[in-house]
Design an enzyme around this catalytic site. Structure first.
Site, PDB file in Angstrom:
ATOM      1  N   ASP A  38       0.964  -1.443   0.127  1.00 54.23           N
ATOM      2  CA  ASP A  38       0.460   0.156  -0.185  1.00 54.23           C
ATOM      3  C   ASP A  38       1.188   1.001   0.218  1.00 54.23           C
ATOM      4  O   ASP A  38       2.259   0.981   0.119  1.00 54.23           O
ATOM      5  CB  ASP A  38      -0.615  -0.245   1.153  1.00 54.23           C
ATOM      6  CG  ASP A  38      -1.222   1.400   1.677  1.00 54.23           C
ATOM      7  OD1 ASP A  38      -2.405   1.745   0.121  1.00 54.23           O
ATOM      8  OD2 ASP A  38      -1.910   1.918   2.267  1.00 54.23           O
ATOM      9  N   ASP A  40      -0.387   5.142   0.893  1.00 56.85           N
ATOM     10  CA  ASP A  40      -1.046   6.289   1.303  1.00 56.85           C
ATOM     11  C   ASP A  40      -0.224   5.123   3.275  1.00 56.85           C
ATOM     12  O   ASP A  40      -1.150   4.285   3.841  1.00 56.85           O
ATOM     13  CB  ASP A  40      -1.568   6.338   2.339  1.00 56.85           C
ATOM     14  CG  ASP A  40      -1.706   7.225   0.488  1.00 56.85           C
ATOM     15  OD1 ASP A  40      -1.013   7.980   0.418  1.00 56.85           O
ATOM     16  OD2 ASP A  40      -3.101   7.537   0.383  1.00 56.85           O
ATOM     17  N   LYS A 234      -9.327  -2.609  -3.317  1.00 60.05           N
ATOM     18  CA  LYS A 234      -8.694  -3.196  -2.513  1.00 60.05           C
ATOM     19  C   LYS A 234      -9.688  -2.906  -1.412  1.00 60.05           C
ATOM     20  O   LYS A 234     -10.490  -1.592  -0.813  1.00 60.05           O
ATOM     21  CB  LYS A 234      -7.850  -2.999  -1.463  1.00 60.05           C
ATOM     22  CG  LYS A 234      -6.490  -2.624  -2.295  1.00 60.05           C
ATOM     23  CD  LYS A 234      -4.942  -2.746  -1.589  1.00 60.05           C
ATOM     24  CE  LYS A 234      -5.040  -0.638  -0.826  1.00 60.05           C
ATOM     25  NZ  LYS A 234      -4.231  -0.484  -0.351  1.00 60.05           N
ATOM     26  N   ASP A 259      -1.107  -0.961   6.450  1.00 58.40           N
ATOM     27  CA  ASP A 259      -0.980   0.071   6.916  1.00 58.40           C
ATOM     28  C   ASP A 259      -2.295  -0.222   8.186  1.00 58.40           C
ATOM     29  O   ASP A 259      -3.531  -0.049   8.744  1.00 58.40           O
ATOM     30  CB  ASP A 259      -0.809   1.441   7.213  1.00 58.40           C
ATOM     31  CG  ASP A 259      -1.747   2.388   6.574  1.00 58.40           C
ATOM     32  OD1 ASP A 259      -2.553   1.414   5.032  1.00 58.40           O
ATOM     33  OD2 ASP A 259      -2.132   3.757   7.022  1.00 58.40           O
TER      34      ASP A 259
END
Length: 316
Positions: A38, A40, A234, A259
């Site tokens: 990922d 961010d 996702k 995260d």
């Protein structure tokens, strides 16, 4: 929510999440040929690279690992994200980037979206640029940013009957006109699809705080249409299948690092991947270890830079 070609047995697990030891990290590096990251909260926060990330990516490349960068943020196209990576001093290739804007366009291409039909875009230029690359006609997007609805007597907003899909991505200029136009297309155009790039509750627009995510935009249109969207970002399966096929990988060769529990880790769990959670973004250790949480990664660590503890020979 309709998730494209959902797979796997779900993410709930009874085992307690484990903070990764050096041995755990070595085991992952021995097993995994491809890391899906990922962006961010893992690679950057806002416009700042997270400490140690460039060195970690260089180490993984030196070990011969395939790196793929996946983001649910649809505001940019792959070309736009490549510029961001480059501006941040990160050596990433365009073919290694999978944005949810690309996923939306790729999904429409995969289902053979009719060439004589249009897409109405609630979102920003990233979606439009990816649709252009697939030759898919579209309206809306930033062009409707300043449009207002004057609710005077007899007011009637007409929608284009050729719109056969509404794609909803993150939109900093969402307004009532866009919500109403999208609603009309979905409710009144026969067979019109409702596609969401993602359902993220929050996003990192700056490194100072969390901001309302695309889930708020999708929620408005879900509420007015009473329809559930098809989600292409996702944790949907579509993007993962595309990645595995493109790079010729088995699922047990892939590790998902993110995260977020309900997107990144769920994406990996549903897809049969090794899963790694980092605490440098949205999820806190308290949230992860809460008895109310049933989505457990295989391992977790403070940030991606924790992988630097392991120094293996090239191609180990």
């Amino acid at each position: 929510m309709a998730v494209v070609a959902a797979a796997g047995n779900g993410a709930a697990t009874s085992s307690k999440p484990q903070r990764a030891t050096v041995q755990d990290k070595k085991a992952i590096l021995d097993k995994v040929d491809c890391f899906i990251f990922d962006c961010d909260g893992v690679i950057w926060r806002g416009d700042s690279v997270i400490d140690g990330v460039p060195e970690t990516l260089d180490m993984l490349r030196a070990m011969g690992k395939q790196l793929v960068f996946v983001t649910n943020n649809s505001t940019k196209s792959r070309a736009g994200y490549l510029k961001k990576f480059t501006d941040l001093g990160l050596n990433v290739k365009s073919e290694e980037i999978y944005s949810s804007s690309y996923a939306a366009a790729a999904y429409l291409e995969a289902i053979e979206f009719p060439q004589d039909k249009k897409v109405y875009v609630v979102g920003e230029v990233g979606i439009q640029e990816e649709l252009d690359l697939k030759g898919i006609a579209h309206i809306g997007g930033p062009a409707d940013a300043d449009k207002k609805v004057e609710l005077k007597p007899g007011m009637l907003l007409e929608q284009d009957p050729d719109v056969a899909a509404v794609v909803v991505g993150f939109d900093r200029n969402i307004n009532y006109y866009k919500i109403q136009y999208a609603t009309l297309c979905i409710r009144e155009n026969p067979g019109c699809m409702f596609i969401a790039t993602n359902l993220d509750a929050v996003t990192h627009l700056t490194d100072a705080q969390e901001w309302a995510g695309n889930g708020s935009m999708v929620g408005a249109i879900r509420g007015s249409t009473k329809r559930e969207p098809t989600v292409v970002g996702k944790p949907a399966e579509f993007m993962l299948e595309n990645i595995a096929t493109k790079f010729g990988l088995r699922r047990d060769q892939i590790c998902m690092c993110g995260d977020r529990l309900d997107t990144d880790v769920l994406f990996g769990k549903n897809g049969g991947l090794t899963t790694m959670l980092v605490l440098s973004g949205v999820t806190t250790e308290e949230q992860l270890l809460s008895p109310d949480n049933s989505i457990h990664p295989d391992v977790y660590m403070d940030s991606l830079a924790a992988m630097l503890e392991v120094k293996l020979p090239v191609n180990a």
